[in-house]
Write an enzyme that holds these catalytic residues in place. Structure first.
Site, mmCIF file in Angstrom:
data_model
loop_
_atom_site.group_PDB
_atom_site.id
_atom_site.type_symbol
_atom_site.label_atom_id
_atom_site.label_comp_id
_atom_site.label_asym_id
_atom_site.label_seq_id
_atom_site.Cartn_x
_atom_site.Cartn_y
_atom_site.Cartn_z
ATOM 1 N N CYS A 2 0.894 -1.152 0.000
ATOM 2 C CA CYS A 2 0.000 0.000 0.000
ATOM 3 C C CYS A 2 0.928 1.195 0.000
ATOM 4 C CB CYS A 2 -0.881 0.137 1.249
ATOM 5 S SG CYS A 2 -2.015 -1.223 1.521
ATOM 6 N N ARG A 27 2.240 0.890 -5.793
ATOM 7 C CA ARG A 27 2.262 0.084 -4.565
ATOM 8 C C ARG A 27 0.930 -0.628 -4.321
ATOM 9 N NH1 ARG A 27 6.540 1.131 -1.428
ATOM 10 N NH2 ARG A 27 5.490 0.177 0.340
ATOM 11 N N TRP A 68 -3.397 -2.051 -1.576
ATOM 12 C CA TRP A 68 -3.315 -3.388 -2.180
ATOM 13 C C TRP A 68 -3.848 -4.340 -1.115
ATOM 14 C CZ3 TRP A 68 -0.297 -7.977 -1.469
ATOM 15 C CH2 TRP A 68 -0.331 -8.861 -2.554
ATOM 16 N N ASN A 94 0.018 0.940 6.197
ATOM 17 C CA ASN A 94 0.583 0.003 5.230
ATOM 18 C C ASN A 94 1.253 -1.107 6.027
ATOM 19 O OD1 ASN A 94 2.030 -1.270 3.160
ATOM 20 N ND2 ASN A 94 3.697 0.205 3.284
ATOM 21 N N GLY A 95 0.876 -2.360 5.782
ATOM 22 C CA GLY A 95 1.502 -3.477 6.502
ATOM 23 C C GLY A 95 0.449 -4.425 7.023
ATOM 24 N N GLU A 460 12.507 -16.191 -17.261
ATOM 25 C CA GLU A 460 12.169 -14.772 -17.115
ATOM 26 C C GLU A 460 11.295 -14.296 -18.280
ATOM 27 O OE1 GLU A 460 12.080 -12.688 -14.921
ATOM 28 O OE2 GLU A 460 12.092 -10.731 -15.878
ATOM 29 N N LYS A 464 7.634 -12.674 -17.664
ATOM 30 C CA LYS A 464 7.246 -11.352 -18.189
ATOM 31 C C LYS A 464 5.998 -11.480 -19.045
ATOM 32 C CE LYS A 464 9.032 -9.113 -16.298
ATOM 33 N NZ LYS A 464 10.091 -8.973 -15.357
ATOM 34 N N GLU A 467 2.913 -12.181 -16.877
ATOM 35 C CA GLU A 467 2.629 -11.080 -15.968
ATOM 36 C C GLU A 467 1.891 -9.924 -16.642
ATOM 37 O OE1 GLU A 467 6.333 -9.452 -14.574
ATOM 38 O OE2 GLU A 467 5.442 -8.678 -12.742
ATOM 39 N N HIS A 483 10.510 -34.705 -22.033
ATOM 40 C CA HIS A 483 10.086 -35.433 -20.834
ATOM 41 C C HIS A 483 8.673 -35.036 -20.392
ATOM 42 C CE1 HIS A 483 14.007 -37.248 -20.504
ATOM 43 N NE2 HIS A 483 14.559 -36.053 -20.684
ATOM 44 N N LYS A 580 3.949 -3.694 -7.038
ATOM 45 C CA LYS A 580 5.387 -3.550 -7.252
ATOM 46 C C LYS A 580 6.205 -4.160 -6.130
ATOM 47 C CE LYS A 580 8.955 -2.073 -9.528
ATOM 48 N NZ LYS A 580 9.310 -2.903 -10.693
HETATM 49 C C1 AGP Z 1 8.780 -8.945 -11.691
HETATM 50 O O1 AGP Z 1 8.401 -8.544 -12.955
HETATM 51 C C2 AGP Z 1 7.706 -9.220 -10.772
HETATM 52 N N1 AGP Z 1 6.845 -8.107 -10.634
HETATM 53 C C3 AGP Z 1 8.050 -9.931 -9.468
HETATM 54 O O2 AGP Z 1 8.322 -11.259 -9.812
HETATM 55 C C4 AGP Z 1 9.218 -9.407 -8.623
HETATM 56 O O3 AGP Z 1 10.426 -9.637 -9.286
HETATM 57 C C5 AGP Z 1 9.207 -10.107 -7.256
HETATM 58 O O4 AGP Z 1 8.027 -9.785 -6.585
HETATM 59 C C6 AGP Z 1 10.406 -9.765 -6.410
HETATM 60 O O5 AGP Z 1 10.461 -8.406 -6.115
HETATM 61 P P1 AGP Z 1 11.749 -7.754 -5.464
HETATM 62 O O6 AGP Z 1 12.857 -7.867 -6.445
HETATM 63 O O7 AGP Z 1 11.347 -6.337 -5.192
HETATM 64 O O8 AGP Z 1 12.049 -8.516 -4.214
#
Ligand code: AGP
Length: 585
Positions: A2, A27, A68, A94-95, A460, A464, A467, A483, A580
């Site tokens: 948040c 956030r 969030w 936040n938390g 990765e 991406k 996501e 496999h 994020k």
């Molecule tokens: C990356 O595109 C993602 N949004 C997510 O996997 C991110 O890398 C992960 O949450 C880890 O975040 P951090 O590097 O801030 O710890």
């Protein structure tokens, strides 16, 4: 997770709070709200983005929140700020409050009326319970009762001040002239001031128009230096790009260059270790997997890579240098892993992009990537900056341990220094990548295959793609297809293959033939013209030393997922269900 903000001064609190919240939407964006002291406290809060708010009141003191959801679904009633029973004081949080159930029950017994399903609301009632005309006194009494992670800000309509507290969630103060600011992250108030104090865990701050005082939880005054931020707000804005993600993809040459330069001045990286453990989540975990290859190749030490959420529940390997990789420095699982590694007596080193972020409090050493603020939820420039740090660390350690000749050292360092140039060249392939994105955008599944040091890049690429485009995507070591996953390959299914000219080359060509025989639509990223004979589409990437090929391949894959998502009209900078920084375990 948040974002929280606060303002006290001479400007329109409505304007400051709303513009600050917009910069914190990365956030969380499930709901938003503000509380402003007009004659009395007035609150406007709603489900959805900040643009939904209709704030028809104003003042010069207030707090705000963008959420969030953790406790309680995204809804108007669960949106912050929360008021006490009398509607005289407001809080944002936040938390997570871990002991919220027992505290809530106690407060209900004392007659407090709750209106939401959140853990946060009890904070307003707890302060109310202690309030006898002195917000500071009541605030201290309340926060000492809380267990868990929190950044909290509170205001009372009868007192011109903001009280705030931090424990394991970020909180920064912005110092102005006859005004002061509070936020979860610096870009929130950077338009107004570049003078900041980053609060540490278990600290409280009291802000008035002309006064900032920091205390520990025992109310003892704490002295802190003011830091000057030298990146501009423009650095945190889109600079003409359609999305933050695209801007951040194109910032990678400079992000990597800055990171290498900031590390070259370090002379404290000569660490003794016989094994290494790397712990991270998501994209940072993939950087860790590339790190494993490069460390094992150059240092001949075993390297074990764990998801932070898994590392928490396993036996800790003793006498291992433990690397925690987290761009935000706020990922709860990675912070918990750092604490666990420290408790086991291991030397811990964090690689993070955010100065003063929470993880820096729980490790022995920090390597900062210098990628600048990353706003898009999808990590891009922070990933290549993490890779640059890992390569630099491995190259330096190999020299210090005399595992490579001076000539090899010079050659590796030179190639690393040239990585920004190779990334720049990869970016110029964008028009080719757009053509491919058009071809694959309507696919149900996409596969990414590679071998060796590029296998983590296949993972990765798939992450991406999932996501931001919401297309189902999987990354596999190319040799594993037969496999099981090969059963999913049928006519037209896109298979993206990474084909550097190294010891994996011939085997990759065989894997390409396997999927071509099943009529897959095969795309290859390779510097080799020859690969074009075996695939439907070759995207030529720059011919870099294959050990460094992850840098160019990942940039091409970031562009492929970006353009696929763009064609599909996705919310690229704020993909659904994601935020994020993930500050819940
Ligand atoms: C990356 O595109 C993602 N949004 C997510 O996997 C991110 O890398 C992960 O949450 C880890 O975040 P951090 O590097 O801030 O710890």
């Amino acid at each position: 997770m948040c974002g929280i903000v606060g303002y006290i001064g001479f400007r329109s609190a409505r304007e400051v709070l709303l513009s600050s919240l917009r910069r914190l939407e990365y956030r969380g964006y499930d709901s938003a709200g503000v509380a402003i002291v007009a004659d009395e406290i007035k609150v406007e809060k709603r489900r959805g983005s900040i643009d939904n708010l209709k704030v028809d009141f104003d003042g010069s003191l207030g707090i705000g929140h963008t959420r969030w959801a953790t406790h309680g679904i995204p809804s108007d009633k669960n949106a912050h700020p929360f008021l006490d029973c009398q509607g005289k004081l407001a809080i944002v949080h936040n938390g997570i409050i871990e002991n919220y159930l027992s505290l809530r029950e106690e407060l209900i017994k004392k007659g407090h009326k709750f209106v939401s399903d959140t853990d946060s609301e009890l904070i307003a009632h707890l302060i109310e319970e202690y309030y006898q005309g002195d917000l500071k006194d009541a605030f201290f009494k309340a926060i000492r009762k809380l267990k868990g992670s929190f950044a909290i800000a509170a205001i009372h309509q009868d007192e011109r001040k903001i009280l705030a507290a931090k424990n394991e969630s970020p909180l920064v103060i912005g110092i102005g002239d006859h005004e002061n600011f509070l936020a979860s992250d610096i870009p929130a108030f950077l338009a107004y001031t570049n003078r900041v104090i980053v609060l540490k865990d278990k600290e409280v701050c009291e802000l008035t128009d002309d006064f900032v005082q920091i205390y520990d939880f025992d109310e003892k005054e704490v002295r802190r230096d003011v830091e000057y931020i030298n990146w501009s707000l423009e650095d945190a804005e889109k600079s003409g790009y359609e999305h933050f993600m695209l801007k951040e993809i194109f910032e990678q040459p400079i992000a990597v260059d800055n990171t290498i330069h900031s590390l070259i001045s370090r002379n404290d990286l000569d660490l003794e270790f016989d094994s290494m453990v790397i712990v991270a989540c998501g994209t940072s975990y993939h950087a860790g997997l590339v790190g494993k290859y490069i460390m094992e190749e150059l240092l001949h030490v075993p390297v074990y890579v764990y998801y932070a959420s898994e590392y928490r529940y396993r036996e800790v390997l003793e006498n291992s240098l433990t690397l925690l990789i987290t761009q935000s420095g706020e990922t709860a699982d990675t912070i918990a892993a750092a604490r666990k590694a420290m408790a086991a007596g291991n030397t811990t080193l964090a690689i993070t992009n955010v100065v003063g972020s929470s993880i820096t409090n729980y490790v022995d050493m920090v390597l900062y990537t210098s990628a600048g603020p990353e706003i898009g939820v999808a990590a891009t420039k922070t990933f290549t900056a993490q890779l640059a740090s890992l390569y630099y660390f491995a190259i330096e350690a190999a020299r210090n341990k005399m595992l490579i000749s001076p000539m090899r050292y010079e050659s590796l360092l030179n190639t690393l220094r040239k990585v920004p140039y190779y990334i720049e060249k990869t970016l110029s392939v964008e028009p080719r990548i757009i053509k491919e994105a058009k071809k694959i955008a309507n696919s149900k599944d996409i596969f990414f295959i590679a071998r060796g040091i590029n296998y983590p890049i296949a993972l990765e690429g798939a992450l991406k793609m999932k996501e931001i485009s919401y297309i189902h995507a999987e990354g596999y070591p190319a040799g594993e297809l037969k496999h099981g996953p090969l059963a999913l390959i049928e006519e037209g299914v896109p298979v993206v293959t990474l084909v550097p000219v190294d010891k994996t080359y011939e085997k990759m060509l065989s894997n390409i033939k396997e999927v071509s025989a099943r009529k897959a639509y095969v795309i290859a990223l390779s510097p080799s013209e020859e690969v074009g004979k075996y695939v439907d589409s070759l995207i030529k990437v720059p011919d870099i030393d294959p050990l460094f090929s992850p840098f160019v391949n990942v940039v091409a894959l970031q562009l492929l997922s970006y353009h696929t998502a763009r064609i599909l009209g996705r919310n690229i900078d704020k993909p659904r269900n994601l935020a994020k920084s993930v500050t819940v375990e």
